[in-house]
Design a protein around this motif. Structure first.
Motif, short mmCIF file in Angstrom:
data_model
loop_
_atom_site.label_atom_id
_atom_site.label_comp_id
_atom_site.label_asym_id
_atom_site.label_seq_id
_atom_site.Cartn_x
_atom_site.Cartn_y
_atom_site.Cartn_z
N SER A 87 44.09 47.83 43.00
CA SER A 87 44.88 47.97 41.77
C SER A 87 44.91 46.67 40.96
CB SER A 87 46.32 48.38 42.12
OG SER A 87 46.35 49.64 42.75
N THR A 88 44.78 45.53 41.65
CA THR A 88 44.85 44.27 40.91
C THR A 88 43.70 44.11 39.92
OG1 THR A 88 43.66 43.09 42.68
CG2 THR A 88 46.06 43.09 42.78
N THR A 91 44.56 44.81 36.31
CA THR A 91 45.22 43.80 35.48
C THR A 91 44.21 43.05 34.62
OG1 THR A 91 46.90 43.52 37.20
CG2 THR A 91 46.74 41.79 35.54
N VAL A 122 50.95 40.48 33.51
CA VAL A 122 50.94 40.35 34.97
C VAL A 122 52.18 41.01 35.59
CG1 VAL A 122 51.09 38.70 36.86
CG2 VAL A 122 49.50 38.29 34.97
N ASP A 125 52.25 44.81 35.37
CA ASP A 125 51.40 45.50 36.35
C ASP A 125 52.01 45.48 37.74
OD1 ASP A 125 49.53 46.44 34.68
OD2 ASP A 125 47.88 45.20 35.39
N TYR A 129 51.82 48.34 40.71
CA TYR A 129 51.53 48.14 42.13
C TYR A 129 52.61 48.79 42.99
CZ TYR A 129 48.74 44.26 40.16
OH TYR A 129 47.88 43.49 39.42
N ALA A 165 49.37 40.70 45.99
CA ALA A 165 48.76 41.25 44.77
C ALA A 165 49.13 40.42 43.55
CB ALA A 165 49.22 42.70 44.58
N CYS A 169 46.04 38.77 41.50
CA CYS A 169 45.73 39.28 40.16
C CYS A 169 45.40 38.16 39.18
CB CYS A 169 46.87 40.16 39.64
SG CYS A 169 48.32 39.26 39.08
N TRP A 170 45.85 36.92 39.48
CA TRP A 170 45.51 35.81 38.59
C TRP A 170 44.01 35.52 38.62
CZ3 TRP A 170 48.28 33.90 34.78
CH2 TRP A 170 49.66 34.13 34.79
N TRP A 172 41.77 37.90 38.78
CA TRP A 172 41.23 38.90 37.85
C TRP A 172 41.60 38.58 36.41
CZ3 TRP A 172 37.66 40.70 40.48
CH2 TRP A 172 37.81 41.05 41.82
#
Length: 268
Positions: A87-88, A91, A122, A125, A129, A165, A169-170, A172
């Motif tokens: 899922s990340t 983002t 961020v 999202d 999650y 997560a 996500c950072w 991504w």
């Protein structure tokens, strides 16, 4: 006179960390409102965990564990990690798409903190999650998963996965800011994510893998997170994999937050 010209004249002075945080939280709420008004945007995070559970538990459960009920007990912590880690990617993809469509040009014309849209994306999202995790656990409960470790351990496992997560996500976000087009981002993202999730202990014990793959799994951050989550939910060693997971999370923040902010300033 265009809106851009008008807003360029608005004062942006007086910005401080508190106001920047307020702007970030406001844009987080905007992301949540977007989800509420467009529930179809949740299709991936709500259907994906169900599809993964059905596919892996019912297709492989009998062959791996002899019984899918038994395999569900083993696989759920891994599925939680795999679902949230996948899922990340969303983002970074959403960020890349917004920049490609000029959404962030509009944000730049407003008298808000420059980091506000990034923080809002961020944190917004993070809600996605959490919804994905809730759907997965709820579906597992319907299938008969036994939460033998208790509520607090399960809650701790969920918070650990969500925290991981939030830091991952950072990476991504940075990639989404560096790639020019969403199609390119998706290709690179899945090329990175597939070996990290499937080349791990999500579905099988590490000891059943070939030696060379065990060497990879032993340094794979996803594998450490799975071990910690599994330990919390099923019992077993928690301290060592939890320590490695926290170190990976700190590493993601130290490395990718500055890179993402730098790329964001250059891109916008």
């Amino acid at each position: 006179m265009t809106a851009l010209t008008v807003n360029d004249t608005l004062p942006t002075r007086g910005m401080n960390p508190l106001r920047a945080l307020q702007h970030g939280l406001t844009l987080t709420w905007r992301s949540i409102v977007k989800i509420r008004r467009n529930p179809e945007t949740l299709m991936d995070v709500t259907l994906q965990p169900i599809i993964f559970t059905v596919l892996f538990v019912f297709v492989f459960g009998g062959a791996i564990a002899g019984d899918w009920h038994k395999y569900l007990q083993f696989a759920l912590p891994g599925l939680m990690v795999q679902t949230i880690v996948f899922s990340t990617i969303g983002t970074g993809l959403a960020l890349n798409t917004d920049i490609d469509k000029g959404v962030f040009d509009r944000f730049r014309s407003l008298p808000i903190a420059r980091t506000g849209p990034l923080v809002g994306a961020v944190l917004g999202d993070l809600v996605r999650y959490a919804i994905s995790l809730a759907v997965l656990i709820g579906f597992a409960a319907i299938l008969g998963y036994q939460f033998n470790a208790g509520f607090l351990n399960t809650l701790a496992a969920c918070l650990l996965v969500l925290g991981f997560a939030l830091t991952l996500c950072w990476a991504w976000v940075w990639l989404g800011l560096k790639m020019k087009k969403p199609q390119g981002f998706q290709g690179v993202g899945f090329m990175i994510m597939m070996p990290l999730t499937f080349g791990s202990n999500v579905f099988v014990q590490t000891t059943t893998l070939p030696g060379w793959m065990q060497a990879f799994v032993n340094v794979n951050p996803v594998a450490h997170l799975v071990d910690a989550t599994r330990g919390l939910m099923l019992g077993g060693a928690v301290a060592r994999p939890l320590l490695f997971s926290l170190l990976w999370m700190a590493g993601f923040l130290v490395l990718f937050v500055p890179l993402a902010l730098r790329a964001y300033r250059r891109r916008t």
